[in-house]
Design a protein around this motif. Structure first.
Motif, PDB file in Angstrom:
ATOM      1  N   THR A 232       0.819  -1.214   0.000  1.00 48.50           N
ATOM      2  CA  THR A 232       0.000   0.000   0.000  1.00 48.50           C
ATOM      3  C   THR A 232       0.849   1.258   0.000  1.00 48.50           C
ATOM      4  OG1 THR A 232      -1.766  -1.152   1.188  1.00 48.50           O
ATOM      5  CG2 THR A 232      -1.791   1.256   1.256  1.00 48.50           C
ATOM      6  N   VAL A 406      -7.318   5.233  -0.827  1.00 54.20           N
ATOM      7  CA  VAL A 406      -8.130   4.014  -0.927  1.00 54.20           C
ATOM      8  C   VAL A 406      -7.992   3.183   0.340  1.00 54.20           C
ATOM      9  CG1 VAL A 406      -8.359   1.812  -2.136  1.00 54.20           C
ATOM     10  CG2 VAL A 406      -8.085   3.933  -3.438  1.00 54.20           C
ATOM     11  N   SER A 407      -6.761   3.108   0.857  1.00 52.34           N
ATOM     12  CA  SER A 407      -6.536   2.371   2.100  1.00 52.34           C
ATOM     13  C   SER A 407      -7.316   2.983   3.250  1.00 52.34           C
ATOM     14  CB  SER A 407      -5.039   2.350   2.430  1.00 52.34           C
ATOM     15  OG  SER A 407      -4.793   1.742   3.677  1.00 52.34           O
ATOM     16  N   THR A 409     -10.090   4.686   3.017  1.00 52.63           N
ATOM     17  CA  THR A 409     -11.504   4.410   2.798  1.00 52.63           C
ATOM     18  C   THR A 409     -11.877   3.014   3.290  1.00 52.63           C
ATOM     19  OG1 THR A 409     -11.534   5.855   0.860  1.00 52.63           O
ATOM     20  CG2 THR A 409     -13.312   4.258   1.045  1.00 52.63           C
ATOM     21  N   ARG A 410     -10.956   2.069   3.088  1.00 53.38           N
ATOM     22  CA  ARG A 410     -11.238   0.685   3.484  1.00 53.38           C
ATOM     23  C   ARG A 410     -11.152   0.486   4.981  1.00 53.38           C
ATOM     24  NH1 ARG A 410      -7.632  -2.523  -1.101  1.00 53.38           N
ATOM     25  NH2 ARG A 410      -9.052  -2.178  -2.861  1.00 53.38           N
ATOM     26  N   THR A 411     -10.204   1.168   5.628  1.00 56.95           N
ATOM     27  CA  THR A 411      -9.961   0.915   7.052  1.00 56.95           C
ATOM     28  C   THR A 411     -10.620   1.931   7.961  1.00 56.95           C
ATOM     29  OG1 THR A 411      -7.901   2.185   6.984  1.00 56.95           O
ATOM     30  CG2 THR A 411      -7.761  -0.173   6.545  1.00 56.95           C
TER      31      THR A 411
END
Length: 423
Positions: A232, A406-407, A409-411
């Motif tokens: 990432t 993006v990371s 948003t996911r976490t």
């Protein structure tokens, strides 16, 4: 330590505990000073490159080759010896690497051309690769539960503080000492010799185990526990270390191009500006969410490159230093954020390997673009090459920003519960 205490101390658990604590604190301080000294020695040649160019007629390509020889040798050492101290122990590996570093300093002091300078930098790179991963892992071993995050903070700040110190000391010697190309290395050789001796008296933090020879097989990969995080953040690491390579290898040449009348001693100070800003940023953001820190650093890359390049369009030397300061802030924010994410709650068996993987990617990102830039400078000139380099760095930072966003948003916006603030 308790096994070698006198009888009076053995019967005093409190006193024994305090002595053990002092021993660990001394070991921690020494390991931190080793990281500072190693990176000071790595950056010390930056203000000296213009002297070498004048004395030996070196081209910009030759300078970047000398610079990159160090980085590539360091990479080779990390690929082969990154986990050696897990098997032999931290003390013997670190002491041996510091001894080799002292020899490299002697060779640098006596260099009389590009060939001998490159050979000395190769030895220095190998010794630094072995020592940095070992000292960094030892700092993690010595983590104080009452001060969580201190080891990770030291692993991030000590190297850039060392780079700043190396450039500053070398610049002062260029200004005030008759033979700076020998004096700076003689001082470093004495320091590394003293540290090598001192390391043999520190606390050993790992038990010897079999497999030392097998661990020397070259390997490129990250431990499973950190692989996703490294993927990432990989583009962000590439972007900011490539910037570091630009300011450290060709920064003096850029200053000379923008301000031909600048004194010799001032040519290397642009990298001091970069590394000092990085160290201050790391300290200032030590309690910031690491993902937020890394994202912020990527955002700063574009204005940093624009400001630096404006120095080539009439704004002058203040713009170059201002851009270097912003680039250093980006470097500090990204590198400390990434390292905090990588080192959070790692098991002991993954510490040295994780640091080795991080430094492999970092120094590849620093050395390979610098070599390409040196070659391009020969064909297209420093000004044109600098513009192209800045565009590539900005594009990498934009790609990294996307991956980190993006990371997030996911976490979710909050940091992982495993990642604690640095203190």
């Amino acid at each position: 330590m308790s096994d070698v205490m006198s009888g009076s101390v053995t019967h005093c658990p409190v006193g024994n505990s305090r002595a053990h604590g002092r021993s660990r604190a001394a070991s921690f301080g020494l390991d931190a000073s080793v990281l500072v000294a190693l990176l000071a020695a790595s950056s010390a040649p930056t203000p000296l490159y213009p002297l070498y160019q004048d004395q030996w007629g070196l081209s910009a390509l030759a300078v970047t080759v000398v610079f990159s020889a160090y980085s590539l040798a360091l990479l080779s050492a990390l690929l082969t010896t990154g986990t050696l101290s897990d098997h032999l122990g931290r003390r013997p590996v670190l002491a041996g690497a510091l001894g080799a570093q002292a020899v490299a300093m002697v060779l640098l002091a006596s260099a009389d051309g590009a060939g001998t300078l490159t050979a000395a930098r190769l030895l220095q790179g190998v010794a630094t690769g072995v020592a940095t991963s070992t000292a960094g892992a030892a700092l993690l071993d010595l983590e104080n539960p009452r001060r969580p995050g201190r080891s990770a903070l030291t692993n991030t700040i000590a190297p850039v503080a060392g780079m700043a110190a190396g450039v500053l000391i070398s610049t002062l010697l260029v200004r005030f000492v008759p033979a700076p190309t020998a004096t700076v290395y003689a001082l470093m050789a004495a320091l590394f010799t003293a540290q090598a001796i001192a390391v043999t008296f520190t606390t050993e933090t790992v038990d010897r185990r079999a497999g030392a020879l097998r661990s020397l097989r070259p390997r490129l990969g990250a431990p499973p526990a950190v692989r996703r995080t490294l993927l990432t953040t990989g583009t962000a690491i590439v972007a900011i270390w490539a910037l570091g390579g630009f300011y450290s290898s060709l920064g003096p040449a850029l200053v000379r191009l923008v301000a031909p009348a600048a004194p010799q001693a001032a040519l290397g100070m642009v990298f001091f500006t970069f590394s000092a800003a990085a160290a201050l940023t790391m300290w200032g953001l030590r309690r910031t969410d690491p993902l937020t820190s890394a994202i912020g650093g990527c955002v700063v890359v574009l204005p940093a490159t624009v400001l630096t390049l404006s120095g080539l369009h009439g704004v002058g030397l203040p713009a170059v230093h201002g851009g270097a300061a912003l680039a250093g802030a980006a470097f500090g924010a990204v590198s400390q954020g990434v390292l905090r994410m990588l080192l959070a709650s790692l098991d002991e068996q993954y510490r040295a390997a994780t640091l080795a993987a991080y430094y492999v990617l970092s120094y590849l990102s620093m050395s390979l673009p610098a070599i390409a830039e040196g070659a391009a400078t020969q064909c297209y000139g420093l000004g044109t090459t600098s513009h192209a380099y800045a565009v590539v760095a900005a594009l990498l930072a934009a790609a990294a920003l996307t991956a980190l966003a993006v990371s997030r948003t996911r976490t979710g916006p909050r940091s992982s519960p495993r990642t604690r603030p640095l203190r």
